[in-house]
Design an enzyme around this catalytic site. Structure first.
Site, short mmCIF file in Angstrom:
data_model
loop_
_atom_site.label_atom_id
_atom_site.label_comp_id
_atom_site.label_asym_id
_atom_site.label_seq_id
_atom_site.Cartn_x
_atom_site.Cartn_y
_atom_site.Cartn_z
N ASP A 179 0.86 -1.19 0.00
CA ASP A 179 0.00 0.00 0.00
C ASP A 179 0.89 1.24 0.00
OD1 ASP A 179 -2.74 1.19 0.24
OD2 ASP A 179 -1.86 2.06 2.03
N SER A 180 0.31 2.36 -0.38
CA SER A 180 1.06 3.61 -0.35
C SER A 180 1.42 4.00 1.09
CB SER A 180 0.24 4.72 -0.99
OG SER A 180 -0.99 4.86 -0.29
N TYR A 218 -0.36 8.64 -2.64
CA TYR A 218 -0.34 8.34 -4.07
C TYR A 218 -1.55 8.99 -4.78
CZ TYR A 218 3.20 4.54 -3.93
OH TYR A 218 4.34 3.79 -3.83
N GLY A 219 -2.59 9.25 -4.02
CA GLY A 219 -3.88 9.63 -4.60
C GLY A 219 -3.85 10.92 -5.40
N CYS A 235 -4.07 -1.19 -2.53
CA CYS A 235 -4.18 0.26 -2.67
C CYS A 235 -4.95 0.49 -3.96
CB CYS A 235 -2.79 0.88 -2.76
SG CYS A 235 -2.78 2.65 -3.13
N ASN A 236 -6.06 1.20 -3.84
CA ASN A 236 -6.88 1.43 -5.03
C ASN A 236 -6.16 2.26 -6.06
OD1 ASN A 236 -9.91 0.55 -4.57
ND2 ASN A 236 -9.06 1.16 -2.60
N THR A 237 -5.44 3.28 -5.60
CA THR A 237 -4.75 4.17 -6.54
C THR A 237 -3.69 3.39 -7.32
OG1 THR A 237 -5.10 5.88 -4.87
CG2 THR A 237 -3.66 6.43 -6.71
N GLU A 240 -4.74 10.22 8.30
CA GLU A 240 -3.31 10.07 8.61
C GLU A 240 -2.91 10.95 9.80
OE1 GLU A 240 -0.37 8.83 6.49
OE2 GLU A 240 -1.72 7.43 5.51
N CYS A 256 -11.13 3.34 -1.11
CA CYS A 256 -9.81 3.79 -0.66
C CYS A 256 -9.57 3.07 0.65
CB CYS A 256 -9.77 5.30 -0.45
SG CYS A 256 -8.25 5.86 0.33
N THR A 257 -8.36 2.52 0.78
CA THR A 257 -8.09 1.65 1.94
C THR A 257 -8.13 2.40 3.27
OG1 THR A 257 -5.75 1.99 1.47
CG2 THR A 257 -6.76 -0.03 0.66
N HIS A 258 -8.01 3.72 3.23
CA HIS A 258 -8.07 4.49 4.47
C HIS A 258 -9.50 4.66 5.00
CE1 HIS A 258 -3.98 5.64 3.59
NE2 HIS A 258 -3.92 6.43 4.64
N1 DGL Z 1 -4.17 3.69 -0.20
C1 DGL Z 1 -4.70 4.62 -1.15
C2 DGL Z 1 -5.93 4.03 -1.87
O1 DGL Z 1 -6.48 3.00 -1.48
C3 DGL Z 1 -5.00 5.99 -0.59
C4 DGL Z 1 -3.88 6.72 0.07
C5 DGL Z 1 -3.02 7.56 -0.83
O2 DGL Z 1 -3.51 8.54 -1.44
O3 DGL Z 1 -1.83 7.23 -0.92
O4 DGL Z 1 -6.35 4.61 -2.84
#
Ligand code: DGL
Length: 285
Positions: free
Chosen positions: A14-15, A46-47, A77-79, A170, A204-206
């Site tokens: 993940d990011s 990453y988003g 991580c979706n992104t 975060e 988004c995983t967050h």
């Molecule tokens: N983990 C990222 C996702 O699931 C979001 C966090 C990021 O922007 O890095 O898209």
């Protein structure tokens, strides 16, 4: 036989910390496997980054996990799944591991979180109207629109990018009153565009950390869906369908955590997502 394998964990990338919400579900569903988590905290988020940057960073991290012995890496991580998975699967894996066809052993595989989610999301909605909450990168990639259309072409999908949510989470603000404004802002925008939405995908995983606030802000007719359980069930099915790959993954029940930034900070923050403190190690590429 499997327990005699060398350390060949399932890699989870993940990011940053968000993928821990997915890892928690993977461990719950498949506790015997070894897992190696890598959070690219030094370069998160990453988003908001370009396609090329997310792809470069993700490839570097996935390659590192392969070098540590992972036969399979999950992009939790979706992104990264939206912007890097296809290239890594189709262009990089054949170059990095020329023998890595489905019939050749040992192999290397990378899976993302978007396709398993797209395969199942239609099961949750009664109205046929689904909302997607995600980062800018995931929304603008339109990956969910493309993937969901393959499985449920009749669904009406509306997307909303929520750029403030990851920083709020975060920074430990997800439970505080300040977060209410930004939660409401994005829900109002999305529901104004489509009042018939009854299913809200947290893409988004967050975002599962905002579930209490989302539930409080949403009418009872709208159900928020976290991806972790969907991805875990999909991995169970995938390993059942690919016993060759399952055999290559070692099963001593270990979990190790790596970060590209401060391990002390990772250990502190990770407990928010993991539910208990973790010990992390720093990696340098
Ligand atoms: N983990 C990222 C996702 O699931 C979001 C966090 C990021 O922007 O890095 O898209």
């Amino acid at each position: 036989m499997n327990s005699l394998l060398p350390y060949q964990p399932i890699g989870v990338f993940d990011s940053g910390y968000g993928g821990l919400t997915v890892l928690r579900e993977l461990v719950g569903a498949l506790p015997d496997y070894d897992y190696l988590y890598l959070g690219d905290n030094a370069r998160t988020p990453y988003g908001t980054r370009s396609f090329e940057t997310v792809y470069d960073y993700t490839l570097e991290c996935v390659t590192y996990l392969f070098e540590q012995g992972c036969p399979l890496v999950i992009l939790a991580c979706n992104t990264a799944s939206a912007k890097a998975l296809r290239n890594i699967q189709q262009l990089d894996l054949p170059l990095l591991y020329p023998g890595a066809t489905p019939d050749a052993l040992p192999t290397r595989r990378v899976l993302g979180v978007i396709r398993p989610t797209a395969e199942t999301i239609g099961q949750y909605t009664q109205t046929g109207h689904v909302g997607i909450l995600a980062t800018n990168g995931t929304v603008t990639s339109e990956s969910y629109l493309v993937e969901i259309a393959k499985f449920f072409p009749e669904l009406i999908i509306s997307q909303e990018a929520c750029p403030m949510w990851v920083p709020l989470i975060e920074n430990g603000e997800s439970g505080h009153p300040g977060a209410d404004y930004f939660v409401k802002q994005h829900l109002d925008r999305l529901l104004a565009r489509d009042p018939q939405i009854d299913t809200l995908l947290l893409a988004c995983t967050h975002y599962p950390l905002l579930l209490p606030k989302l539930r409080a802000a949403l009418p009872a007719t709208i159900r928020p869906i976290s991806q972790g359980p969907i991805v875990a069930q999909s991995l169970v099915d995938y390993l059942n369908r690919h016993p060759d790959l399952a055999e290559q993954c070692s099963r001593q029940g270990t979990r190790h955590f790596l970060t590209t930034d401060s391990p002390t900070e990772f250990s502190r923050q990770a407990s928010l997502f993991w539910g208990e403190p973790v010990v992390a190690e720093k990696v340098v590429f």
